[in-house]
Design an enzyme around this catalytic site. Structure first.
Site, mmCIF file in Angstrom:
data_model
loop_
_atom_site.group_PDB
_atom_site.id
_atom_site.type_symbol
_atom_site.label_atom_id
_atom_site.label_comp_id
_atom_site.label_asym_id
_atom_site.label_seq_id
_atom_site.Cartn_x
_atom_site.Cartn_y
_atom_site.Cartn_z
ATOM 1 N N ASP A 402 0.787 -1.255 0.043
ATOM 2 C CA ASP A 402 0.246 0.022 0.006
ATOM 3 C C ASP A 402 0.911 1.157 -0.204
ATOM 4 O O ASP A 402 0.340 2.155 -0.445
ATOM 5 C CB ASP A 402 -0.840 0.036 1.178
ATOM 6 C CG ASP A 402 -1.931 -1.071 0.992
ATOM 7 O OD1 ASP A 402 -2.467 -1.611 0.064
ATOM 8 O OD2 ASP A 402 -2.839 -1.349 2.225
HETATM 9 P P1 NAP Z 1 0.723 -3.915 3.042
HETATM 10 O O1 NAP Z 1 0.059 -3.039 2.091
HETATM 11 O O2 NAP Z 1 0.033 -4.713 4.083
HETATM 12 O O3 NAP Z 1 1.602 -5.011 2.183
HETATM 13 C C1 NAP Z 1 2.500 -6.088 2.663
HETATM 14 C C2 NAP Z 1 2.888 -7.055 1.371
HETATM 15 O O4 NAP Z 1 3.776 -7.811 2.250
HETATM 16 C C3 NAP Z 1 1.728 -7.906 1.078
HETATM 17 O O5 NAP Z 1 1.107 -7.728 -0.079
HETATM 18 C C4 NAP Z 1 2.280 -9.291 0.954
HETATM 19 O O6 NAP Z 1 2.060 -9.680 -0.389
HETATM 20 C C5 NAP Z 1 3.664 -9.088 1.318
HETATM 21 N N1 NAP Z 1 4.317 -10.033 2.307
HETATM 22 C C6 NAP Z 1 3.749 -10.814 3.306
HETATM 23 N N2 NAP Z 1 4.506 -11.574 3.869
HETATM 24 C C7 NAP Z 1 5.660 -11.821 2.902
HETATM 25 C C8 NAP Z 1 6.939 -12.660 2.812
HETATM 26 N N3 NAP Z 1 7.262 -13.516 3.619
HETATM 27 N N4 NAP Z 1 7.820 -12.090 1.722
HETATM 28 C C9 NAP Z 1 7.676 -11.206 0.899
HETATM 29 N N5 NAP Z 1 6.243 -10.303 1.014
HETATM 30 C C10 NAP Z 1 5.558 -10.733 1.935
HETATM 31 O O7 NAP Z 1 2.090 -2.994 3.812
HETATM 32 P P2 NAP Z 1 2.692 -1.909 3.693
HETATM 33 O O8 NAP Z 1 2.913 -1.597 2.496
HETATM 34 O O9 NAP Z 1 3.713 -1.920 4.744
HETATM 35 O O10 NAP Z 1 1.530 -1.029 4.328
HETATM 36 C C11 NAP Z 1 1.087 -0.951 5.412
HETATM 37 C C12 NAP Z 1 -0.501 -0.804 5.565
HETATM 38 O O11 NAP Z 1 -0.982 -1.151 6.841
HETATM 39 C C13 NAP Z 1 -1.062 0.376 5.343
HETATM 40 O O12 NAP Z 1 -2.098 0.219 4.357
HETATM 41 C C14 NAP Z 1 -1.357 1.172 6.622
HETATM 42 O O13 NAP Z 1 -2.096 2.035 6.408
HETATM 43 C C15 NAP Z 1 -1.794 -0.283 7.252
HETATM 44 N N6 NAP Z 1 -1.568 0.013 8.884
HETATM 45 C C16 NAP Z 1 -0.372 0.549 9.275
HETATM 46 C C17 NAP Z 1 -0.452 0.742 10.587
HETATM 47 C C18 NAP Z 1 0.679 1.042 11.360
HETATM 48 O O14 NAP Z 1 0.906 1.630 12.251
HETATM 49 N N7 NAP Z 1 1.846 1.045 10.721
HETATM 50 C C19 NAP Z 1 -1.307 0.345 11.470
HETATM 51 C C20 NAP Z 1 -2.576 0.081 10.997
HETATM 52 C C21 NAP Z 1 -2.656 0.202 9.442
HETATM 53 P P3 NAP Z 1 2.140 -11.347 -0.427
HETATM 54 O O15 NAP Z 1 0.993 -11.914 0.196
HETATM 55 O O16 NAP Z 1 2.017 -11.743 -2.219
HETATM 56 O O17 NAP Z 1 3.444 -12.189 -0.136
#
Ligand code: NAP
Length: 478
Positions: A402
């Site tokens: 994301d």
């Molecule tokens: P993300 O959008 O959740 O994407 C994470 C990606 O990691 C997934 O698409 C997944 O794809 C991949 N993944 C999972 N396991 C893996 C592995 N072993 N090896 C390689 N890839 C792997 O993560 P992000 O870009 O860090 O964004 C964070 C999201 O969380 C944001 O939308 C944010 O708003 C939300 N959020 C964050 C917080 C905070 O405090 N940080 C709190 C609440 C919500 P595959 O399944 O294809 O591997």
């Protein structure tokens, strides 16, 4: 006030100063560890000062509780991996909420018994209105924090469905229950000695029910914001306990906890460009890891091998690593550091771009990279690095989705529209490491994966990076 009371008051003052210094330290990665130590010292002083109070007449139960709690706490902390930290925090809050509610119930009984004696002797109120109000808030918020945190834990752990559970009139029902409880509390504050006891216990029941009902419609991936908010409620409950027990240290530490938890929830919502009410009532996000929307013909993307990616990296003068939740899942931080070291040895400049909401808790990426001894000065915030992508040879996206979705800037219908994201697509080459074409937290397809300058290297991030390190070390130079 005798000398012992004066020393206790001084100790509480020292603890309060240490708690404030702790929060200050936690706001920067360099000072974070020191902040934690200061907070621990403050807590130790506060506990010791409380233990020497003359109101304590026997220590057996206290020592038993201390030993049992320390044993369980140490075991949990040693065993829980970093990726499970939000679950662990939710679990601790549940116990904090329960403890606060139980203290409130005990105090209520004690004061009610005194009130009965006082009324019989027809003297003034034994339970003041302020105390009744404080006790009411304490048990209501404590009970709500208890069940709410258990629910948050269950959703994160997958014991309860992570998808939002909604039904018609749900918000109205919850709001009605909330104001109904406030009305009950209002009556008890006006008639603290004579209000029927069922009102007090209905308030506890309502807190327990609302904890469940308020968390049910929130998606599993929004749980970190909820946990932080529940943290804030636990702090406010502790603050109310302080008023009920006339304890300054509880009032101060509860207020600090309450306000910092609330601010953190607000900051997380802001970084996702979502309003607080959207997080709490928006039923946002389908279950995590769902496949990209289907319906049209499958879109083409460039699937690359480790060798292809290594060749691009080896030929780059500048590389920006963008870590995301997948790095935490695969625990790839040490491998990432090794890859950066191998590239730097070849003369490549390596920087890390850290998004405020990458991962699943605030500072998630910073903590993981610090654990792998990546220097702080190589980490750059969104504002500091976003203009550099257009001048960068290669971006390595490690399990982020994301936070690198260009649709957040252009697709007005996207649920993440308006969330600030990295301009990774502007780099000459983008290498994405993830296991599949599945979506991330928001359930939204990522157009970055289909761009002509993007290479998808599918597989576990840690395994891929270990192979990349070998290739880069063994491969040719630029
Ligand atoms: P993300 O959008 O959740 O994407 C994470 C990606 O990691 C997934 O698409 C997944 O794809 C991949 N993944 C999972 N396991 C893996 C592995 N072993 N090896 C390689 N890839 C792997 O993560 P992000 O870009 O860090 O964004 C964070 C999201 O969380 C944001 O939308 C944010 O708003 C939300 N959020 C964050 C917080 C905070 O405090 N940080 C709190 C609440 C919500 P595959 O399944 O294809 O591997």
């Amino acid at each position: 006030m005798d000398i012992r009371d004066q020393l206790i008051a001084l100790a509480y003052l020292a603890s309060s100063i240490l708690f404030i210094s702790c929060l200050r330290g936690l706001s920067s990665p360099e000072q974070g560890k020191r902040g934690v130590y200061l907070g621990e010292l403050g807590m130790l002083i506060a506990v010791v000062a409380t233990l020497v109070k003359k109101e304590i007449i026997s220590y057996e139960w206290i020592v038993a509780g201390l030993l049992l709690g320390s044993l369980i706490g140490t075991a949990i902390s040693l065993k829980i991996p970093m990726t499970k930290m939000p679950e662990r925090i939710a679990f601790s809050h549940a116990f904090g909420g329960l403890a606060t509610a139980l203290v409130g119930v005990t105090e209520f009984h004690k004061l009610r018994d005194l009130a009965t004696v006082a009324t019989t002797a027809s003297t003034e109120h034994a339970m003041s209105r302020l105390t009744m109000g404080a006790l009411g808030f304490e048990v209501f918020l404590g009970s709500l924090t208890f069940t709410g945190s258990i629910m948050a834990f269950g959703k994160l752990q997958g014991v309860i469905t992570g998808a939002p559970v909604t039904w018609k009139g749900q918000n109205l029902m919850n709001i009605g229950a909330f104001f109904g409880t406030l009305a009950l509390l209002g009556y008890q504050v006006v008639y603290p000695d004579t209000a029927p006891q069922w009102m007090f216990f209905t308030m506890c029941g309502s807190g327990l029910a609302l904890g469940i009902l308020a968390v049910l419609p929130i998606g599993g991936a929004d749980m970190p914001v909820v946990i932080s908010l529940l943290n804030s409620y636990a702090g406010l409950a502790a603050c109310a306990t302080g008023f009920a027990l006339k304890s300054n240290i509880l009032i101060i530490s509860g207020a600090l906890d309450g306000s910092s938890g609330f601010l953190l929830s607000m900051m997380m919502s802001k970084a996702m460009n979502r309003s607080f009410s959207n997080v709490l009532f928006g039923a946002f996000g389908v279950a995590e890891g769902t496949a990209a929307p289907t319906g049209g013909p499958a879109k083409a993307y460039n699937e690359a091998t480790v060798e292809d990616a290594a060749a691009v990296l080896a030929a780059s003068q500048s590389v920006i690593v963008v870590p995301g939740y997948g790095m935490a899942v695969s625990q790839a931080q040490h491998a990432v550091r090794d890859l950066a070291a191998a590239l730097e040895k070849r003369g490549t400049e390596v920087k890390y771009a850290i998004h405020p909401v990458a991962g699943r808790m605030p500072g998630h990426m910073n903590v993981l990279l610090a654990e792998a001894n990546v220097p702080y000065d190589a980490l750059f915030d969104l504002d500091m690095i976003n203009d550099d992508f257009s001048r960068t040879d290669a971006v390595l996206v490690v399990g982020a989705n994301d936070v690198v979705n260009p649709g957040a800037k252009t697709d007005t219908k996207s649920p993440i529209y308006g969330m600030p994201v990295f301009n990774v697509e502007q780099a000459r080459s983008v290498i994405v490491l993830k296991r599949s074409m599945n979506t991330g937290f928001s359930g939204v397809e990522n157009e970055l994966f289909f761009l002509s300058n993007t290479m998808m290297v599918l597989g576990d991030a840690k395994k891929t990076i270990i192979s990349l390190v070998n290739e880069v070390k063994g491969g040719g130079g630029h």
